[in-house]
Design a protein around this motif. Structure first.
Motif, short mmCIF file in Angstrom:
data_model
loop_
_atom_site.label_atom_id
_atom_site.label_comp_id
_atom_site.label_asym_id
_atom_site.label_seq_id
_atom_site.Cartn_x
_atom_site.Cartn_y
_atom_site.Cartn_z
N THR A 184 0.44 -1.24 0.18
CA THR A 184 0.06 -0.03 -0.10
C THR A 184 0.91 1.74 -0.09
N GLU A 185 2.12 1.40 0.45
CA GLU A 185 3.25 2.26 0.47
C GLU A 185 3.75 2.97 -0.33
N CYS A 186 4.53 1.84 -0.61
CA CYS A 186 5.76 2.25 -2.24
C CYS A 186 4.95 2.79 -2.89
N GLU A 187 5.90 3.70 -3.50
CA GLU A 187 5.98 4.31 -4.72
C GLU A 187 6.28 3.74 -6.27
N GLU A 188 7.60 3.14 -5.85
CA GLU A 188 7.99 1.73 -6.84
C GLU A 188 7.19 0.43 -7.23
N ARG A 189 5.88 0.25 -6.04
CA ARG A 189 4.67 -0.68 -6.33
C ARG A 189 4.67 -1.20 -7.88
N ILE A 190 4.77 -2.74 -8.25
CA ILE A 190 3.63 -2.54 -9.67
C ILE A 190 2.64 -2.35 -9.62
N SER A 191 1.59 -0.98 -10.37
CA SER A 191 0.18 -1.16 -10.48
C SER A 191 -0.44 -1.20 -11.80
N GLY A 192 -1.74 -1.10 -12.24
CA GLY A 192 -2.45 -1.75 -13.55
C GLY A 192 -3.14 -0.28 -13.64
N CYS A 193 -3.24 -0.99 -14.75
CA CYS A 193 -4.51 0.93 -15.24
C CYS A 193 -5.24 0.20 -14.19
#
Length: 349
Positions: free
Chosen positions: A146-155
């Motif tokens: 929930t916190e890391c700005e580098e974690r992989i996310s999807g559109c």
């Protein structure tokens, strides 16, 4: 003449040596810098967390435990996964489980959890897989999820076919430029059809269960499987339940590991399959549907799967079907237990 030549020649030989010494002194590092560099390497080598990591690691996988920590009577540590795997291997070999370090007997009753080590390991720093930052292990999961700005996310438009995946801090910029919201309905039909197919499969399972609930005869039994050995030259492990009654017949459930593989301990993947056996004689065919679920006694983790078979006097054993376990660790956990408990629901049409 010879003396002058020798003098000149000796002078010519000595000159490059002096120049090399001067160059070495010119590019030599200051002593203070050397001491600082060596101190850094020694400091890194002798960090407290690194030393504790080597002491508190699991004796089997040599990694720091992620959850529960078990110890033998001599204090050797094992993570929960390796401890369960050792017990499962002992069950498959029909041997007593022993500590991999000192060979003392271990078991569910003799091995104990070490809460002090669990708490200590949870405070040790671990590296985030996305940003490479160091965080205490007890908060690393929350940071990565929930916190890391580098974690992989999807559109957010992935449901209509956008394939973008990237760092979380780039998501808003991508979504502001994403072309998928402007596509026509015909362009996004393929993505919607995939979603519809997945939902249809889930709905089919639940519709089948609701249809079975309308059968004339329904019964359930809380079944307990116990381990046994075959009478063959190589004694293979199998499980069998006691007889139980359903629809005025006597039944038994049998289970086996990896489809009776010769040596399941040589395989990294393990599964369990089971069959339903009618022990009473039947003059008329009996068409049954049955499903295995987690009951009130055991904590088996299974996904619902419906199976059907017509029992007759000549065919009183259903084929083996896989017990729908999520993964190999769950199978090892069942093997490490004394018994396997689940609820068997049977439907007669």
């Amino acid at each position: 003449m010879s003396e002058s030549q020798s003098t000149s020649s000796s002078g010519e030989i000595a000159t490059p040596h002096v120049e090399n010494v001067d160059k070495c002194e010119e590019f030599a590092e200051p002593e203070a810098k050397k001491r600082k560099t060596s101190n850094k390497s020694e400091e890194k080598k002798y960090k407290l967390e690194d030393r504790l990591g080597g002491i508190l690691c699991c004796a089997v996988c040599l990694d720091l435990p992620r959850a529960a920590v078990y110890q033998c009577t001599n204090g050797h540590l094992m993570c929960a996964g390796c401890f369960t795997h050792v017990l499962a291997d002992a069950r498959l070999r029909d041997e007593s489980a022993t500590c991999p370090s000192c060979r003392v007997d271990i078991g569910r009753s003799s091995a104990t959890r070490n809460l002090a080590v669990e708490n200590a390991v949870s405070e040790l720093p671990a590296e985030c897989q996305f940003c490479a930052g160091a965080f205490p292990r007890n908060s690393l999961g929350r940071h990565e999820e929930t916190e890391c700005e580098e974690r992989i996310s999807g559109c957010k438009y992935s449901r209509i076919g956008c394939p973008w995946r990237g760092p979380m801090h780039e998501r808003s910029e991508h979504e502001s430029e994403c072309v998928h919201p402007k596509r026509s309905g015909a362009d996004v039909m393929d993505a919607l059809q995939v979603i519809d197919q997945q939902m249809a499969e889930e709905r089919k399972l639940y519709d089948s269960i609701f249809d079975l609930l309308g059968c004339e005869k329904i019964t359930f039994n809380d079944v307990q499987l116990k381990p046994y050995r075959t009478d063959e030259y190589v004694h293979r492990l199998f499980y069998e339940s006691s007889r139980f009654s359903a629809f005025n017949y006597q039944w038994v459930v049998k289970a086996r590991i990896n489809n009776s593989q010769k040596d399941p301990t040589q395989s990294s993947e393990r599964d369990m399959s089971y069959q339903l056996i009618m022990k009473s004689k039947s003059s008329t065919p009996l068409n049954l549907s049955y499903i295995v679920l987690r009951g009130p006694v055991g904590d088996i983790n299974v996904k619902p799967r419906i199976h059907e078979f017509e029992f007759t006097e000549q065919s009183n054993e259903s084929p083996y079907v896989k017990l729908p376990l999520p993964d190999t660790p769950e199978c090892n956990r069942l093997l490490a237990a004394t018994t396997i408990n689940f609820r068997l629901i049977m439907f007669s049409k």
